[in-house]
Design a protein around this motif. Sequence first.
Motif, PDB file in Angstrom:
ATOM      1  N   SER A   1      42.986  69.050  71.697  1.00  0.00           N
ATOM      2  CA  SER A   1      41.533  69.123  71.493  1.00  0.00           C
ATOM      3  C   SER A   1      41.048  67.958  70.648  1.00  0.00           C
ATOM      4  O   SER A   1      41.608  67.668  69.593  1.00  0.00           O
ATOM      5  CB  SER A   1      41.153  70.439  70.817  1.00  0.00           C
TER       6      SER A   1
ATOM      7  N   SER B   1      37.518  70.496  74.039  1.00  0.00           N
ATOM      8  CA  SER B   1      37.777  69.520  75.093  1.00  0.00           C
ATOM      9  C   SER B   1      38.790  68.485  74.606  1.00  0.00           C
ATOM     10  O   SER B   1      38.787  68.122  73.427  1.00  0.00           O
ATOM     11  CB  SER B   1      36.486  68.804  75.487  1.00  0.00           C
TER      12      SER B   1
ATOM     13  N   ASP C   1      24.952  68.232  85.274  1.00  0.00           N
ATOM     14  CA  ASP C   1      25.231  69.063  84.099  1.00  0.00           C
ATOM     15  C   ASP C   1      24.204  70.175  83.920  1.00  0.00           C
ATOM     16  O   ASP C   1      24.561  71.325  83.674  1.00  0.00           O
ATOM     17  CB  ASP C   1      25.300  68.204  82.830  1.00  0.00           C
TER      18      ASP C   1
ATOM     19  N   GLU D   1      30.928  71.595  91.993  1.00  0.00           N
ATOM     20  CA  GLU D   1      31.386  70.228  91.697  1.00  0.00           C
ATOM     21  C   GLU D   1      30.330  69.176  92.044  1.00  0.00           C
ATOM     22  O   GLU D   1      30.376  68.054  91.545  1.00  0.00           O
ATOM     23  CB  GLU D   1      32.703  69.935  92.425  1.00  0.00           C
TER      24      GLU D   1
ATOM     25  N   GLU E   1      38.533  65.491  75.466  1.00  0.00           N
ATOM     26  CA  GLU E   1      37.758  64.247  75.414  1.00  0.00           C
ATOM     27  C   GLU E   1      36.989  64.136  74.097  1.00  0.00           C
ATOM     28  O   GLU E   1      36.399  65.116  73.648  1.00  0.00           O
ATOM     29  CB  GLU E   1      36.738  64.195  76.550  1.00  0.00           C
TER      30      GLU E   1
ATOM     31  N   ARG F   1      32.732  64.909  74.010  1.00  0.00           N
ATOM     32  CA  ARG F   1      32.551  65.610  75.275  1.00  0.00           C
ATOM     33  C   ARG F   1      31.230  66.383  75.346  1.00  0.00           C
ATOM     34  O   ARG F   1      30.585  66.441  76.382  1.00  0.00           O
ATOM     35  CB  ARG F   1      33.746  66.562  75.499  1.00  0.00           C
TER      36      ARG F   1
ATOM     37  N   ASP G   1      33.157  71.710  83.249  1.00  0.00           N
ATOM     38  CA  ASP G   1      34.322  70.840  83.425  1.00  0.00           C
ATOM     39  C   ASP G   1      34.775  70.208  82.110  1.00  0.00           C
ATOM     40  O   ASP G   1      34.087  70.251  81.109  1.00  0.00           O
ATOM     41  CB  ASP G   1      34.042  69.767  84.480  1.00  0.00           C
ATOM     42  N   ARG G   2      35.963  69.672  82.150  1.00  0.00           N
ATOM     43  CA  ARG G   2      36.556  68.898  81.061  1.00  0.00           C
ATOM     44  C   ARG G   2      36.749  69.713  79.779  1.00  0.00           C
ATOM     45  O   ARG G   2      36.554  69.215  78.678  1.00  0.00           O
ATOM     46  CB  ARG G   2      35.745  67.627  80.802  1.00  0.00           C
ATOM     47  N   LEU G   3      37.153  70.974  79.950  1.00  0.00           N
ATOM     48  CA  LEU G   3      37.495  71.828  78.816  1.00  0.00           C
ATOM     49  C   LEU G   3      38.995  72.077  78.810  1.00  0.00           C
ATOM     50  O   LEU G   3      39.638  72.061  79.854  1.00  0.00           O
ATOM     51  CB  LEU G   3      36.807  73.196  78.932  1.00  0.00           C
ATOM     52  N   ASN G   4      39.559  72.319  77.650  1.00  0.00           N
ATOM     53  CA  ASN G   4      40.942  72.796  77.585  1.00  0.00           C
ATOM     54  C   ASN G   4      41.030  74.172  76.928  1.00  0.00           C
ATOM     55  O   ASN G   4      42.093  74.772  76.890  1.00  0.00           O
ATOM     56  CB  ASN G   4      41.869  71.791  76.887  1.00  0.00           C
TER      57      ASN G   4
END
Length: 165
Positions: free
Chosen positions: A113, A135, A12, A8, A137, A140, A49-52
């Motif tokens: 998404s 994502s 990137d 964390e 976002e 993203r 991070d920030r994935l679904n």
Amino acid sequence: MIKLEGVERMNDKQRLEYLLLALEGQLSSEIDVLANISNATALIYAIVDRLNWAGFYFMRGDELVLGPFQGLPACNRIKLNAGVCGTAATTKETQLVPNVHNFPGHIACDSASNSELVIPIVKNSKVYGVLDLDSPELERFTELEATYFERFVEKLNLYIDWEEI
């Protein structure tokens, strides 16, 4: 054993470098194709991070069929030339889509998404499938991530006999 302490706090590029290192460790210590592909998706989902959704679709005849993934249940089959995944498989080109709602023929497997990155899996000029990242976002994914996920697939190609899938 993969340790995720400190991820964390990474930027990137550091995360992506760590992802490739972790993948190398997994692939070099296991020969089972399904175990390696399954853990590849788990590594992505744990480190990026920030994935679904993160997972694979594999070629079966003239369509893509769902493989190992992390996230909500997804579309079982995608035709070539359909949606972002079908386009990546057909063109053999990475698809970095900032807003999937503007992509002609987008397939909404998960209505949450909003952006997508799809890397075709090509070895010896043959398409074996795609690596798909979604994502919630908009905008993203970055060119840096596209480059690193292309390297991710290249690393998979070194260890995996896709004919076994």
